[in-house]
Design a protein around this motif. Structure first.
Motif, PDB file in Angstrom:
ATOM      1  N   LEU A   1       0.855  -1.186   0.000  1.00  0.00           N
ATOM      2  CA  LEU A   1       0.000   0.000   0.000  1.00  0.00           C
ATOM      3  C   LEU A   1       0.888   1.232   0.000  1.00  0.00           C
ATOM      4  CD1 LEU A   1      -2.420  -1.070   2.877  1.00  0.00           C
ATOM      5  CD2 LEU A   1      -2.734  -1.404   0.411  1.00  0.00           C
ATOM      6  N   SER A   2       0.549   2.196  -0.838  1.00  0.00           N
ATOM      7  CA  SER A   2       1.285   3.459  -0.844  1.00  0.00           C
ATOM      8  C   SER A   2       0.315   4.611  -1.097  1.00  0.00           C
ATOM      9  CB  SER A   2       2.397   3.452  -1.889  1.00  0.00           C
ATOM     10  OG  SER A   2       1.879   3.213  -3.173  1.00  0.00           O
ATOM     11  N   LEU A   3       0.636   5.733  -0.508  1.00  0.00           N
ATOM     12  CA  LEU A   3      -0.163   6.948  -0.650  1.00  0.00           C
ATOM     13  C   LEU A   3       0.178   7.609  -1.978  1.00  0.00           C
ATOM     14  CD1 LEU A   3      -2.159   8.843   0.772  1.00  0.00           C
ATOM     15  CD2 LEU A   3      -0.210   9.944   1.861  1.00  0.00           C
ATOM     16  N   ARG A   4      -0.824   8.007  -2.731  1.00  0.00           N
ATOM     17  CA  ARG A   4      -0.612   8.667  -4.022  1.00  0.00           C
ATOM     18  C   ARG A   4      -0.512  10.180  -3.818  1.00  0.00           C
ATOM     19  NH1 ARG A   4      -4.630   6.479  -8.498  1.00  0.00           N
ATOM     20  NH2 ARG A   4      -3.362   7.968  -9.669  1.00  0.00           N
ATOM     21  N   GLN A   5       0.367  10.586  -2.944  1.00  0.00           N
ATOM     22  CA  GLN A   5       0.489  11.988  -2.552  1.00  0.00           C
ATOM     23  C   GLN A   5       0.819  12.887  -3.735  1.00  0.00           C
ATOM     24  OE1 GLN A   5       2.561  12.607   1.044  1.00  0.00           O
ATOM     25  NE2 GLN A   5       2.372  14.821   0.951  1.00  0.00           N
ATOM     26  N   ASP A   6       1.744  12.469  -4.598  1.00  0.00           N
ATOM     27  CA  ASP A   6       2.111  13.300  -5.750  1.00  0.00           C
ATOM     28  C   ASP A   6       0.916  13.542  -6.665  1.00  0.00           C
ATOM     29  OD1 ASP A   6       4.693  13.436  -4.804  1.00  0.00           O
ATOM     30  OD2 ASP A   6       5.480  11.938  -6.189  1.00  0.00           O
ATOM     31  N   ASP A   7       0.127  12.497  -6.901  1.00  0.00           N
ATOM     32  CA  ASP A   7      -1.047  12.639  -7.769  1.00  0.00           C
ATOM     33  C   ASP A   7      -2.103  13.546  -7.145  1.00  0.00           C
ATOM     34  OD1 ASP A   7      -0.002  10.998  -9.771  1.00  0.00           O
ATOM     35  OD2 ASP A   7      -0.879   9.190  -8.909  1.00  0.00           O
ATOM     36  N   ILE A   8      -2.343  13.365  -5.854  1.00  0.00           N
ATOM     37  CA  ILE A   8      -3.353  14.188  -5.176  1.00  0.00           C
ATOM     38  C   ILE A   8      -2.888  15.641  -5.101  1.00  0.00           C
ATOM     39  CG2 ILE A   8      -4.588  14.572  -2.999  1.00  0.00           C
ATOM     40  CD1 ILE A   8      -4.476  11.499  -2.615  1.00  0.00           C
ATOM     41  N   ASP A   9      -1.608  15.842  -4.788  1.00  0.00           N
ATOM     42  CA  ASP A   9      -1.072  17.206  -4.719  1.00  0.00           C
ATOM     43  C   ASP A   9      -1.130  17.902  -6.083  1.00  0.00           C
ATOM     44  OD1 ASP A   9      -0.578  16.985  -2.014  1.00  0.00           O
ATOM     45  OD2 ASP A   9       1.563  16.602  -2.246  1.00  0.00           O
ATOM     46  N   ALA A  10      -0.891  17.150  -7.145  1.00  0.00           N
ATOM     47  CA  ALA A  10      -0.935  17.739  -8.489  1.00  0.00           C
ATOM     48  C   ALA A  10      -2.351  18.162  -8.867  1.00  0.00           C
ATOM     49  CB  ALA A  10      -0.388  16.748  -9.517  1.00  0.00           C
ATOM     50  N   ARG A  11      -3.333  17.347  -8.481  1.00  0.00           N
ATOM     51  CA  ARG A  11      -4.732  17.648  -8.825  1.00  0.00           C
ATOM     52  C   ARG A  11      -5.367  18.643  -7.856  1.00  0.00           C
ATOM     53  NH1 ARG A  11      -7.962  17.495 -12.363  1.00  0.00           N
ATOM     54  NH2 ARG A  11      -9.588  16.209 -11.499  1.00  0.00           N
ATOM     55  N   PHE A  12      -5.051  18.505  -6.576  1.00  0.00           N
ATOM     56  CA  PHE A  12      -5.699  19.318  -5.536  1.00  0.00           C
ATOM     57  C   PHE A  12      -4.627  19.840  -4.576  1.00  0.00           C
ATOM     58  CE2 PHE A  12      -8.320  15.506  -6.541  1.00  0.00           C
ATOM     59  CZ  PHE A  12      -9.227  16.120  -7.376  1.00  0.00           C
ATOM     60  N   PRO A  13      -3.868  20.863  -5.004  1.00  0.00           N
ATOM     61  CA  PRO A  13      -2.743  21.360  -4.199  1.00  0.00           C
ATOM     62  C   PRO A  13      -3.153  21.721  -2.762  1.00  0.00           C
ATOM     63  CG  PRO A  13      -2.759  22.388  -6.364  1.00  0.00           C
ATOM     64  CD  PRO A  13      -4.050  21.616  -6.237  1.00  0.00           C
TER      65      PRO A  13
END
Length: 104
Positions: free
Chosen positions: A82-94
Motif C-alpha cells: 500500500l502506498s499513498l498517491r500523494q504526488d497525484d493528489i497534490d498535483a490535482r488538488f494542491p
C-alpha cells in the motif's frame, strides 16, 4: 494478458475531488492514510488496520481508498503493498492532503 493480481487505479487526470474527500471522511480510512504518509507499507503489516477487523471490512476500506485514487494497492509476492498517491493528489488538488493530514 492482464495480471489478475493487478487492481484498477484511476489515472491522475481522473481523480475527482468528491471521491477523494469521501474516502478521507471515514476515521478508519483516514487512519490508514495517515499511516501511509510515512511511506509504503505491506497490507499485512499496516498497524493502522485493526487485526481483529473482519477481512471483508479491511478489503472495503482499501477498495474505497484505491478507487478514489488516494492509495495504490499493488501485488508484492503473496502480499500487497500500500502506498499513498500523494504526488497525484497534490498535483490535482494542491494542499488538500497536507491540510487533511494536519487537521486533528
Amino acid at each position: 494478458m492482464k495480471d489478475p493480481s493487478e487492481l484498477p487505479h484511476p489515472s491522475r487526470a481522473d481523480l475527482k475531488l468528491t471521491q477523494v474527500l469521501f474516502a478521507l471522511s471515514d476515521p478508519a480510512r483516514l487512519a490508514i492514510v495517515r499511516h501511509l504518509a510515512a511511506g509504503p507499507q505491506e497490507m499485512a503489516n499496516c498497524c493502522a488496520i485493526d487485526p481483529n477487523m473482519p477481512k471483508s471490512t479491511k478489503s472495503h476500506l482499501m477498495k474505497v481508498l484505491r478507487e478514489a485514487g488516494v492509495i495504490r494497492n499493488e501485488a508484492k509476492g503473496r502480499n500487497r503493498l500500500l502506498s499513498l498517491r500523494q504526488d497525484d493528489i497534490d498535483a490535482r488538488f494542491p494542499g488538500l492532503l497536507q491540510s487533511v493530514l494536519a487537521a486533528e
